[in-house]
Design a protein around this motif. Structure first.
Motif, PDB file in Angstrom:
ATOM      1  N   ALA A 216       1.011  -1.238  -0.060  1.00  0.00           N
ATOM      2  CA  ALA A 216       0.104   0.125   0.120  1.00  0.00           C
ATOM      3  C   ALA A 216       1.004   1.229  -0.138  1.00  0.00           C
ATOM      4  N   GLU A 217       1.918   1.259   0.814  1.00  0.00           N
ATOM      5  CA  GLU A 217       2.675   2.273   0.814  1.00  0.00           C
ATOM      6  C   GLU A 217       3.716   2.508  -0.591  1.00  0.00           C
ATOM      7  N   ALA A 218       3.881   1.598  -1.337  1.00  0.00           N
ATOM      8  CA  ALA A 218       4.500   1.471  -2.553  1.00  0.00           C
ATOM      9  C   ALA A 218       3.685   2.256  -3.720  1.00  0.00           C
ATOM     10  N   LYS A 219       2.345   1.704  -3.435  1.00  0.00           N
ATOM     11  CA  LYS A 219       1.356   2.131  -4.332  1.00  0.00           C
ATOM     12  C   LYS A 219       1.103   3.640  -4.335  1.00  0.00           C
TER      13      LYS A 219
ATOM     14  N   LEU B 288       2.076   6.605  -6.788  1.00  0.00           N
ATOM     15  CA  LEU B 288       1.092   7.885  -7.274  1.00  0.00           C
ATOM     16  C   LEU B 288       1.159   9.071  -6.947  1.00  0.00           C
ATOM     17  N   GLY B 289       1.650   9.383  -6.083  1.00  0.00           N
ATOM     18  CA  GLY B 289       2.309  10.676  -5.550  1.00  0.00           C
ATOM     19  C   GLY B 289       3.185  11.201  -6.453  1.00  0.00           C
ATOM     20  N   ALA B 290       4.098  10.281  -6.405  1.00  0.00           N
ATOM     21  CA  ALA B 290       5.392  10.650  -7.277  1.00  0.00           C
ATOM     22  C   ALA B 290       4.904  11.004  -8.747  1.00  0.00           C
ATOM     23  N   MET B 291       4.108  10.426  -9.392  1.00  0.00           N
ATOM     24  CA  MET B 291       3.690  10.566 -10.599  1.00  0.00           C
ATOM     25  C   MET B 291       2.502  11.639 -10.872  1.00  0.00           C
ATOM     26  N   TYR B 292       1.711  11.727  -9.848  1.00  0.00           N
ATOM     27  CA  TYR B 292       0.624  12.909 -10.031  1.00  0.00           C
ATOM     28  C   TYR B 292       0.848  14.159  -9.114  1.00  0.00           C
TER      29      TYR B 292
ATOM     30  N   GLU C  82       0.201  10.375   3.214  1.00  0.00           N
ATOM     31  CA  GLU C  82       1.007   9.517   3.241  1.00  0.00           C
ATOM     32  C   GLU C  82       2.169   9.456   1.885  1.00  0.00           C
ATOM     33  N   SER C  83       1.414   9.944   0.938  1.00  0.00           N
ATOM     34  CA  SER C  83       2.443   9.899  -0.252  1.00  0.00           C
ATOM     35  C   SER C  83       3.390  10.902  -0.152  1.00  0.00           C
ATOM     36  N   GLY C  84       3.190  12.043   0.098  1.00  0.00           N
ATOM     37  CA  GLY C  84       4.419  12.849   0.562  1.00  0.00           C
ATOM     38  C   GLY C  84       5.320  12.236   1.552  1.00  0.00           C
ATOM     39  N   ARG C  85       4.940  11.832   2.323  1.00  0.00           N
ATOM     40  CA  ARG C  85       6.037  10.961   3.303  1.00  0.00           C
ATOM     41  C   ARG C  85       6.738   9.975   2.884  1.00  0.00           C
ATOM     42  N   MET C  86       6.180   9.312   1.717  1.00  0.00           N
ATOM     43  CA  MET C  86       7.031   8.103   1.214  1.00  0.00           C
ATOM     44  C   MET C  86       8.246   8.894   0.271  1.00  0.00           C
ATOM     45  N   MET C  87       8.115   9.873  -0.225  1.00  0.00           N
ATOM     46  CA  MET C  87       8.861  10.603  -1.160  1.00  0.00           C
ATOM     47  C   MET C  87      10.260  10.577  -0.865  1.00  0.00           C
ATOM     48  N   PRO C  88      10.599  10.931   0.065  1.00  0.00           N
ATOM     49  CA  PRO C  88      12.347  10.767   0.608  1.00  0.00           C
ATOM     50  C   PRO C  88      12.889   9.569   0.371  1.00  0.00           C
ATOM     51  N   ARG C  89      11.975   8.425   1.032  1.00  0.00           N
ATOM     52  CA  ARG C  89      12.390   7.117   0.735  1.00  0.00           C
ATOM     53  C   ARG C  89      12.480   6.446  -0.484  1.00  0.00           C
ATOM     54  N   LEU C  90      11.522   7.100  -1.310  1.00  0.00           N
ATOM     55  CA  LEU C  90      11.413   6.499  -2.948  1.00  0.00           C
ATOM     56  C   LEU C  90      12.617   7.091  -3.517  1.00  0.00           C
ATOM     57  N   ALA C  91      13.100   8.446  -3.321  1.00  0.00           N
ATOM     58  CA  ALA C  91      13.970   9.156  -3.807  1.00  0.00           C
ATOM     59  C   ALA C  91      15.377   8.599  -3.543  1.00  0.00           C
TER      60      ALA C  91
ATOM     61  N   PRO D 285      16.611   6.853  -7.267  1.00  0.00           N
ATOM     62  CA  PRO D 285      16.917   8.425  -7.622  1.00  0.00           C
ATOM     63  C   PRO D 285      16.768   8.844  -9.069  1.00  0.00           C
ATOM     64  N   ARG D 286      16.979   7.854  -9.971  1.00  0.00           N
ATOM     65  CA  ARG D 286      16.842   8.390 -11.315  1.00  0.00           C
ATOM     66  C   ARG D 286      15.373   8.566 -11.748  1.00  0.00           C
ATOM     67  N   ALA D 287      14.311   7.476 -11.069  1.00  0.00           N
ATOM     68  CA  ALA D 287      13.033   7.616 -11.621  1.00  0.00           C
ATOM     69  C   ALA D 287      12.388   8.668 -10.913  1.00  0.00           C
ATOM     70  N   ILE D 288      12.715   9.221  -9.549  1.00  0.00           N
ATOM     71  CA  ILE D 288      11.960  10.219  -9.104  1.00  0.00           C
ATOM     72  C   ILE D 288      12.762  11.361  -9.515  1.00  0.00           C
ATOM     73  N   GLY D 289      14.065  11.512  -9.596  1.00  0.00           N
ATOM     74  CA  GLY D 289      14.652  12.697 -10.133  1.00  0.00           C
ATOM     75  C   GLY D 289      13.986  13.085 -11.227  1.00  0.00           C
ATOM     76  N   LEU D 290      13.386  12.077 -12.178  1.00  0.00           N
ATOM     77  CA  LEU D 290      12.955  12.420 -13.388  1.00  0.00           C
ATOM     78  C   LEU D 290      11.786  13.266 -13.377  1.00  0.00           C
ATOM     79  N   VAL D 291      10.869  12.820 -12.378  1.00  0.00           N
ATOM     80  CA  VAL D 291       9.648  13.582 -12.213  1.00  0.00           C
ATOM     81  C   VAL D 291       9.726  14.635 -11.563  1.00  0.00           C
ATOM     82  N   GLU D 292      10.676  14.733 -10.518  1.00  0.00           N
ATOM     83  CA  GLU D 292      10.821  16.064  -9.905  1.00  0.00           C
ATOM     84  C   GLU D 292      11.499  17.138 -10.880  1.00  0.00           C
ATOM     85  N   ALA D 293      12.337  16.721 -11.695  1.00  0.00           N
ATOM     86  CA  ALA D 293      12.991  17.582 -12.441  1.00  0.00           C
ATOM     87  C   ALA D 293      11.574  18.165 -13.553  1.00  0.00           C
ATOM     88  N   ALA D 294      10.877  17.370 -14.014  1.00  0.00           N
ATOM     89  CA  ALA D 294       9.750  17.740 -14.831  1.00  0.00           C
ATOM     90  C   ALA D 294       8.569  18.693 -14.036  1.00  0.00           C
TER      91      ALA D 294
END
Length: 553
Positions: A362-365, A369-373, A379-388, A392-401
């Motif tokens: 559930a945390e992953a999902k 979703l938070g990273a892409m939307y 909850e999704s905001g709290r997940m971001m640092p761990r995902l990043a 790093p490349r995937a999260i970095g790409l959407v953050e840069a966009a």
DNA sequence: CTGACTTGCGCC
DNA sequence: AAAGGGCGCAAGTCAG
């Protein structure tokens, strides 16, 4: 492979200009419009690419005459892509006719424009436009990917026309049974069915509002407030939170009126003919490159009525959808090997748990979703640092966009589709101290706009590249289905009948169903190779062979 | 009355 | 269970 540009010279005459690869004309011939299907059928015996202003203006008549084409260039669609791509030198496209191409709209049979006496397309020169496209593409640094996108977009136009031509098999009798069961027998327009009347009586009684019309949001809101409930809107999700004896009946009433209004008897009368639901798909109809639809709400056919989509006798549906398309696309386009590793299992989210990035599926999902939307709260905001940290490349790409969008910049998909240029002063203009507040938005409002723009561009790169994957999937599948063989026209063989962002329906003779399943899987693998080359990311499908769409899940 | 806008909800 | 992105559509609401 030679190209043949088709040009209408008059209502009754068509010019077919055949060119070799270098653009030199091989042969030009004029023929009566009535002879076009025969000419196209004959010329299709050897490889050829048809070039025309707009597939919706040429292909339906060919299909009606039983003629299928293998490939085309749809100048209306390729123009739209090239005009917005950051990889294109726009001066190479500039012409007096540019505005005309920009404004060209697709035609549908419901349009009075089907046989327009004065079609704006007829004032445009497809030969010149095609030459500009070739020049712009040749000069582009992204020509390989952009070329793939143009081919895929054009192929999508063929698929869309073929799907409208064939229609989705639809059993009006099954649909009517379903409606009568849920709503009661059909009533005159504007009159409530028996079930709705019963629910209405109950709602009026429990809320002590004998004249309440729950179809009026304003009236309903006042009734709820009078009953002592603190609500500010009447959305179902809001009502579900409330504790009041009238709520269940109200929710049921809302659900059933929605069914009646959106997919009731009127919908059947309007959109289902001769056992087929026929709507129009509009490739490139959404800014991200997703398809839009026109007629009957094709892209939001509720699961509730899908049991009425029934394959013909002796035929089956092959229903296939991609599991977690967008996170997989993100892993591929960012070349994030850790996320690709998580995607190796058929459940990407579970793979993220196994990989140690997060504790639960559930945390992953919610995190992805938070990273892409652009979800930042909860909850999704709290997940971001761990995902990043982990990806790093995937999260970095959407953050840069997202940051590019916040700065008012254009972003692009993997194949080079550009996001719309932002309009409005909020995008760039710095805050001027002392500016009169009634002439500019407040700083808060402009920040809100900027963040919204960031969420849009963040999502654009993923949704748009996802749309490119599905275009390649569709295009390759269309060709594989045709090669399964058989005789006869498109709708007499295995053929696509529906497409919903990441799901396809193929209508096929029963004995070919297994081969269709193979084709659907093979096309998905090919789409992955086309977009991501050797990068190890796969796109597992959920595939079902069923008699009814309702049995697919 | 018509047309533009808002609300609500279906799909991905 | 939504949130956060993208849509289409029908009905209600409101201004002209």
């Amino acid at each position: 492979m030679n190209r043949v540009v088709l040009v209408r010279r008059s209502e009754a005459t068509v010019e077919a200009r055949e060119c070799s690869d270098d653009g030199t004309a091989v042969r030009v011939r004029r023929l009566p419009a009535a002879d076009l299907p025969g000419f196209v059928r004959e010329r299709e015996r050897s490889p050829v690419r048809w070039v025309w202003d707009d597939t919706t203006r040429w292909y339906p008549a060919l299909l009606a005459a039983g003629v299928r084409v293998e490939r085309c260039t749809d100048l209306r669609l390729t123009h739209a892509v090239l005009r917005r791509s950051p990889f294109v030198d726009q001066s190479l496209l500039a012409d007096d006719e540019t505005g005309g191409w920009d404004a060209l709209a697709p035609v549908t049979a419901t349009d009075p424009a089907l046989f327009p006496l004065d079609d704006p397309a007829d004032r445009l020169d497809p030969v010149a436009e095609h030459e500009r496209h070739q020049a712009a593409l040749a000069a582009s640094a992204g020509r390989t990917r952009l070329g793939l996108l143009l081919a895929a977009e054009s192929s999508g136009a063929l698929v869309a026309a073929e799907m409208t031509h064939a229609g989705l098999p639809w059993r009006a009798d099954v649909h009517e049974c379903l409606l009568t069961e849920l709503l009661g027998p059909r009533q005159k327009p504007g009159q409530r069915t028996a079930t709705l009347e019963r629910l209405l009586t109950e709602i009026r009684a429990t809320f002590r509002a004998p004249a309440l019309n729950p179809d009026s949001p304003g009236e309903l809101l006042r009734a709820l407030q009078t009953a002592g409930l603190t609500v500010s809107d009447t959305r179902s999700w809001t009502l579900e939170q409330l504790d009041h004896p009238g709520i269940p009946a109200l929710l049921e009433y809302k659900k059933l009126t929605r069914l009646l209004q959106a997919n009731g008897w009127t919908w059947l009368d309007t959109w289902v003919r001769d056992g087929r639901f026929r709507s129009y798909f509009l490739p490139g109809g959404v800014v991200t490159g997703r398809w839009a639809s026109n007629g009957g709400g094709a892209l939001s056919v509720p699961t509730q009525v899908r049991p009425a989509a029934v394959a013909d006798d002796g035929w089956r549906f092959v229903v296939a959808d991609v599991a977690q398309l967008e996170p997989r696309v993100l892993a591929g386009m960012s070349a994030d090997t850790a996320m690709a590793e998580a995607a190796r299992s058929s459940d990407l989210y579970q793979g993220m748990v196994v990989g140690g990035a997060v504790a639960t599926r559930a945390e992953a999902k919610v995190g992805m979703l938070g990273a892409m939307y652009g979800g930042t709260r909860g909850e999704s905001g709290r997940m971001m640092p761990r995902l990043a940290r982990r990806y790093p490349r995937a999260i970095g790409l959407v953050e840069a966009a997202a940051r590019a969008g916040e700065r008012g910049e254009v972003v692009h998909t993997l194949l080079g589709r550009g996001s719309p240029t932002p309009t409005g002063a909020w995008s760039e203009r710095p805050v001027e101290l002392g500016e009169p507040p009634d002439e500019v938005d407040s700083r808060e409002e402009r920040d809100r706009h900027r963040r919204a723009r960031g969420r849009f561009t963040r999502n654009f790169v993923v949704q748009g590249t996802g749309a490119e994957w599905t275009l390649c999937w569709l295009a390759d599948l269309r060709n594989r289905l045709w090669r399964l063989g058989g005789t006869g026209t498109v709708s007499q063989r295995p053929h696509l009948v529906f497409f919903l962002h990441d799901e396809v329906l193929v209508h096929t003779p029963e004995h070919l169903a297994d081969e269709v399943v193979e084709a659907v899987r093979g096309a998905a693998a090919e789409a992955g190779r086309l977009l991501f080359g050797a990068f190890p990311i796969d796109f597992p499908l959920d595939v079902a062979v069923v008699g009814s769409w309702g049995d697919a899940d």
